[in-house]
Design a protein around this motif. Structure first.
Motif, short mmCIF file in Angstrom:
data_model
loop_
_atom_site.label_atom_id
_atom_site.label_comp_id
_atom_site.label_asym_id
_atom_site.label_seq_id
_atom_site.Cartn_x
_atom_site.Cartn_y
_atom_site.Cartn_z
N LYS A 1 43.96 33.48 31.76
CA LYS A 1 42.53 33.71 31.99
C LYS A 1 41.80 33.99 30.67
O LYS A 1 40.72 33.46 30.42
CB LYS A 1 42.37 34.89 32.94
CG LYS A 1 41.02 35.06 33.54
CD LYS A 1 41.06 36.20 34.55
CE LYS A 1 39.80 36.27 35.35
NZ LYS A 1 39.84 37.37 36.32
N ARG A 2 42.43 34.78 29.82
CA ARG A 2 41.83 35.08 28.53
C ARG A 2 41.73 33.83 27.67
O ARG A 2 40.73 33.62 26.97
CB ARG A 2 42.67 36.14 27.81
CG ARG A 2 42.13 36.48 26.45
CD ARG A 2 42.97 37.49 25.76
NE ARG A 2 42.43 37.73 24.42
CZ ARG A 2 42.94 38.55 23.57
NH1 ARG A 2 44.00 39.24 23.88
NH2 ARG A 2 42.40 38.70 22.39
N HIS A 3 42.76 33.00 27.72
CA HIS A 3 42.74 31.76 26.93
C HIS A 3 41.59 30.86 27.38
O HIS A 3 40.90 30.27 26.54
CB HIS A 3 44.09 31.04 27.09
CG HIS A 3 44.20 29.81 26.27
ND1 HIS A 3 44.24 29.84 24.88
CD2 HIS A 3 44.25 28.50 26.61
CE1 HIS A 3 44.33 28.62 24.43
NE2 HIS A 3 44.34 27.77 25.46
N LYS A 4 41.36 30.78 28.69
CA LYS A 4 40.23 29.98 29.20
C LYS A 4 38.91 30.54 28.71
O LYS A 4 38.02 29.79 28.29
CB LYS A 4 40.24 29.99 30.73
CG LYS A 4 41.15 28.97 31.34
CD LYS A 4 40.71 28.73 32.73
CE LYS A 4 41.50 28.91 33.84
NZ LYS A 4 41.09 28.75 35.16
N ASN B 1 55.05 41.23 34.47
CA ASN B 1 55.08 40.11 33.54
C ASN B 1 54.32 38.91 34.09
O ASN B 1 53.64 38.21 33.35
CB ASN B 1 56.52 39.72 33.20
CG ASN B 1 57.13 40.66 32.19
OD1 ASN B 1 56.42 41.33 31.44
ND2 ASN B 1 58.45 40.73 32.18
N ALA B 2 54.44 38.68 35.41
CA ALA B 2 53.69 37.58 36.03
C ALA B 2 52.19 37.86 35.96
O ALA B 2 51.39 36.95 35.65
CB ALA B 2 54.13 37.40 37.47
N GLU B 3 51.81 39.09 36.23
CA GLU B 3 50.39 39.46 36.14
C GLU B 3 49.88 39.33 34.70
O GLU B 3 48.77 38.86 34.47
CB GLU B 3 50.24 40.91 36.62
CG GLU B 3 48.82 41.41 36.67
CD GLU B 3 48.74 42.83 37.17
OE1 GLU B 3 47.74 43.50 36.83
OE2 GLU B 3 49.64 43.28 37.89
N TYR B 4 50.72 39.71 33.74
CA TYR B 4 50.36 39.60 32.33
C TYR B 4 50.16 38.14 31.93
O TYR B 4 49.21 37.81 31.22
CB TYR B 4 51.44 40.26 31.48
CG TYR B 4 51.21 40.16 30.00
CD1 TYR B 4 50.15 40.82 29.40
CD2 TYR B 4 52.06 39.42 29.19
CE1 TYR B 4 49.93 40.73 28.04
CE2 TYR B 4 51.85 39.33 27.84
CZ TYR B 4 50.79 40.00 27.26
OH TYR B 4 50.58 39.90 25.91
N ALA B 5 51.05 37.27 32.38
CA ALA B 5 50.92 35.84 32.06
C ALA B 5 49.64 35.27 32.66
O ALA B 5 48.95 34.46 32.02
CB ALA B 5 52.14 35.09 32.58
N GLU B 6 49.31 35.71 33.87
CA GLU B 6 48.07 35.26 34.52
C GLU B 6 46.84 35.72 33.72
O GLU B 6 45.90 34.95 33.51
CB GLU B 6 48.03 35.83 35.94
CG GLU B 6 46.89 35.35 36.78
CD GLU B 6 46.96 35.95 38.17
OE1 GLU B 6 45.94 36.53 38.60
OE2 GLU B 6 48.01 35.84 38.81
N LEU B 7 46.87 36.97 33.27
CA LEU B 7 45.75 37.48 32.48
C LEU B 7 45.65 36.77 31.13
O LEU B 7 44.54 36.53 30.64
CB LEU B 7 45.91 38.99 32.27
CG LEU B 7 45.66 39.85 33.50
CD1 LEU B 7 45.99 41.30 33.20
CD2 LEU B 7 44.23 39.72 33.98
N LEU B 8 46.78 36.44 30.53
CA LEU B 8 46.74 35.70 29.27
C LEU B 8 46.12 34.31 29.46
O LEU B 8 45.34 33.86 28.61
CB LEU B 8 48.14 35.56 28.70
CG LEU B 8 48.69 36.76 27.95
CD1 LEU B 8 50.10 36.47 27.44
CD2 LEU B 8 47.80 37.15 26.80
#
Length: 102
Positions: free
Chosen positions: A61-64, A52-59
């Motif tokens: 990054k995607r938002h940026k 979940n932490a990795e998913y939040a980080e990827l989200l």
């Protein structure tokens, strides 16, 4: 009429409870340490928290990246972003600029 009675021994009285305790302890052991036991559940919860932490980080990054793409779209094109992309694509710099290669 005669009846034959067997005397119940102490050992005979303990056989059923001993077997019951053995079977219950077997199942309790596997309920705690087995593949689907409580220890495995804790390990799965830790793994889920990591994912979940990795998913939040990827989200994030995607938002940026989505914001950067939005700035490059027609109608909202910013000159700084256009200049940055053109210089990066053409590998061009001015005389008074310092280029740091990564």
């Amino acid at each position: 009429m005669r009846t034959i009675q067997k005397r119940k021994t102490v050992l005979g009285r303990l056989i059923v409870p001993a077997v019951t305790v053995a079977v219950l302890s077997y199942f309790l052991l596997h309920a705690q340490t087995g593949r689907y036991g409580s220890e495995a559940k804790l390990a799965l919860n830790r793994h889920l928290a990591e994912r979940n932490a990795e998913y939040a980080e990827l989200l994030a990054k995607r938002h940026k990246l989505e914001q950067r793409v939005q700035q490059l779209k027609d109608g909202t094109l910013e000159k700084d972003m256009l200049d940055e992309r053109a210089r990066q694509a053409l590998n061009v710099a001015r005389d008074d600029e310092i280029v740091i290669l990564r």
